[in-house]
Design a protein around this motif. Structure first.
Motif, PDB file in Angstrom:
ATOM      1  N   VAL A 105       0.862  -1.178   0.000  1.00 11.94           N
ATOM      2  CA  VAL A 105       0.000   0.000   0.000  1.00 11.94           C
ATOM      3  C   VAL A 105       0.904   1.235   0.000  1.00 11.94           C
ATOM      4  O   VAL A 105       1.752   1.388   0.867  1.00 11.94           O
ATOM      5  N   THR A 106       0.712   2.085  -0.997  1.00  8.94           N
ATOM      6  CA  THR A 106       1.505   3.325  -1.069  1.00  8.94           C
ATOM      7  C   THR A 106       0.813   4.424  -0.274  1.00  8.94           C
ATOM      8  O   THR A 106      -0.403   4.410  -0.086  1.00  8.94           O
ATOM      9  N   ASP A 107       1.580   5.360   0.208  1.00  5.04           N
ATOM     10  CA  ASP A 107       1.045   6.411   1.066  1.00  5.04           C
ATOM     11  C   ASP A 107       0.288   7.486   0.291  1.00  5.04           C
ATOM     12  O   ASP A 107      -0.683   8.045   0.782  1.00  5.04           O
ATOM     13  N   ASP A 108       0.723   7.798  -0.923  1.00  3.83           N
ATOM     14  CA  ASP A 108       0.153   8.933  -1.616  1.00  3.83           C
ATOM     15  C   ASP A 108      -1.262   8.672  -2.153  1.00  3.83           C
ATOM     16  O   ASP A 108      -2.082   9.572  -2.198  1.00  3.83           O
ATOM     17  N   LEU A 109      -1.593   7.472  -2.560  1.00  2.00           N
ATOM     18  CA  LEU A 109      -2.934   7.172  -3.070  1.00  2.00           C
ATOM     19  C   LEU A 109      -3.607   6.045  -2.284  1.00  2.00           C
ATOM     20  O   LEU A 109      -4.421   5.301  -2.827  1.00  2.00           O
ATOM     21  N   ALA A 110      -3.303   5.937  -1.002  1.00  2.00           N
ATOM     22  CA  ALA A 110      -3.851   4.859  -0.181  1.00  2.00           C
ATOM     23  C   ALA A 110      -5.348   5.034   0.059  1.00  2.00           C
ATOM     24  O   ALA A 110      -6.060   4.061   0.310  1.00  2.00           O
ATOM     25  N   PHE A 111      -5.862   6.238  -0.035  1.00  2.00           N
ATOM     26  CA  PHE A 111      -7.275   6.496   0.237  1.00  2.00           C
ATOM     27  C   PHE A 111      -8.192   6.063  -0.918  1.00  2.00           C
ATOM     28  O   PHE A 111      -9.408   6.037  -0.760  1.00  2.00           O
ATOM     29  N   LEU A 112      -7.627   5.718  -2.093  1.00  2.00           N
ATOM     30  CA  LEU A 112      -8.430   5.317  -3.248  1.00  2.00           C
ATOM     31  C   LEU A 112      -8.550   3.797  -3.314  1.00  2.00           C
ATOM     32  O   LEU A 112      -7.606   3.070  -3.018  1.00  2.00           O
ATOM     33  N   ASP A 113      -9.715   3.324  -3.736  1.00  2.00           N
ATOM     34  CA  ASP A 113      -9.871   1.888  -3.946  1.00  2.00           C
ATOM     35  C   ASP A 113      -9.398   1.522  -5.357  1.00  2.00           C
ATOM     36  O   ASP A 113      -8.998   2.374  -6.138  1.00  2.00           O
ATOM     37  N   ASN A 114      -9.444   0.225  -5.685  1.00  2.00           N
ATOM     38  CA  ASN A 114      -8.920  -0.241  -6.972  1.00  2.00           C
ATOM     39  C   ASN A 114      -9.681   0.345  -8.164  1.00  2.00           C
ATOM     40  O   ASN A 114      -9.071   0.650  -9.193  1.00  2.00           O
ATOM     41  N   ASN A 115     -10.991   0.475  -8.046  1.00  2.00           N
ATOM     42  CA  ASN A 115     -11.771   1.037  -9.157  1.00  2.00           C
ATOM     43  C   ASN A 115     -11.396   2.489  -9.440  1.00  2.00           C
ATOM     44  O   ASN A 115     -11.356   2.916 -10.598  1.00  2.00           O
TER      45      ASN A 115
END
Length: 186
Positions: A105-115
């Motif tokens: 899990v990366t920190d910069d885009l962790a708030f986004l889901d796969n879709n």
């Protein structure tokens, strides 16, 4: 013998002049050049297009239209900026999605889901490709502008050839009529 010298001198003195108007001097017709013709170089548009293809804006400088050079570089620079920015964001979303598939899990885009990561990839890829097309279009427009401008510079546009709007009163109704006059002076 004097007739031969006279004929040779006559042809030598009038051989370079063009016959547009004639004036009578001492019983001899002497040709005068009344119109100065501008030589047309058919290779000038090709040179301008070549210069613009080698270095954008150089064809505009060749045509002495210096005010167009900042427009060329502004258009190309803006479209290249958007290409680089969209490409960077596309790779950021793609790398985040790939690392998420591997379990990281990366920190910069962790708030986004796969879709959302897939949708972001498609969005930025589409914008990147569109920016590349716009860049190519501005580059081609730069070449076309230099070519057309060099061709139009060679046209004779002076007071001897003009089309002007004319307002004149009607003789019967005294209403104002609008028309065009075509003037061609020899």
């Amino acid at each position: 013998m004097s007739k031969i010298i006279f004929i040779v001198l006559f042809f030598l003195t009038t051989g370079t002049a063009t016959v547009f108007a004639q004036a009578k001097t001492e019983g001899v017709l002497v040709a005068k050049d009344t119109l100065k013709s501008k030589d047309i170089d058919p290779l000038t548009p090709a040179k301008a297009a070549f210069f613009s293809a080698v270095l954008p804006g150089l064809g505009q400088a060749y045509n002495k239209k210096y005010w167009k050079i900042p427009l060329v570089y502004g258009a190309l620079g803006t479209s290249i900026y958007f290409y680089v920015d969209n490409n960077k964001k596309y790779h950021q979303y793609r790398d985040a999605y790939k690392s998420r598939l591997e379990g990281y899990v990366t920190d910069d885009l962790a708030f986004l889901d796969n879709n959302r990561l897939i949708a972001g990839q498609k969005f930025y890829q589409r914008n990147r490709d569109l920016s590349a097309l716009v860049t190519i279009a501005f580059y081609a427009l730069n070449i076309i502008d230099a070519n057309v401008d060099a061709a139009l510079i060679q046209f004779n546009v002076d007071e001897n050839l003009s089309v002007r709007p004319v307002l004149y009163p009607n003789d019967v109704t005294f209403k104002t009529n609008v028309g065009l006059t075509l003037n061609y002076s020899f």
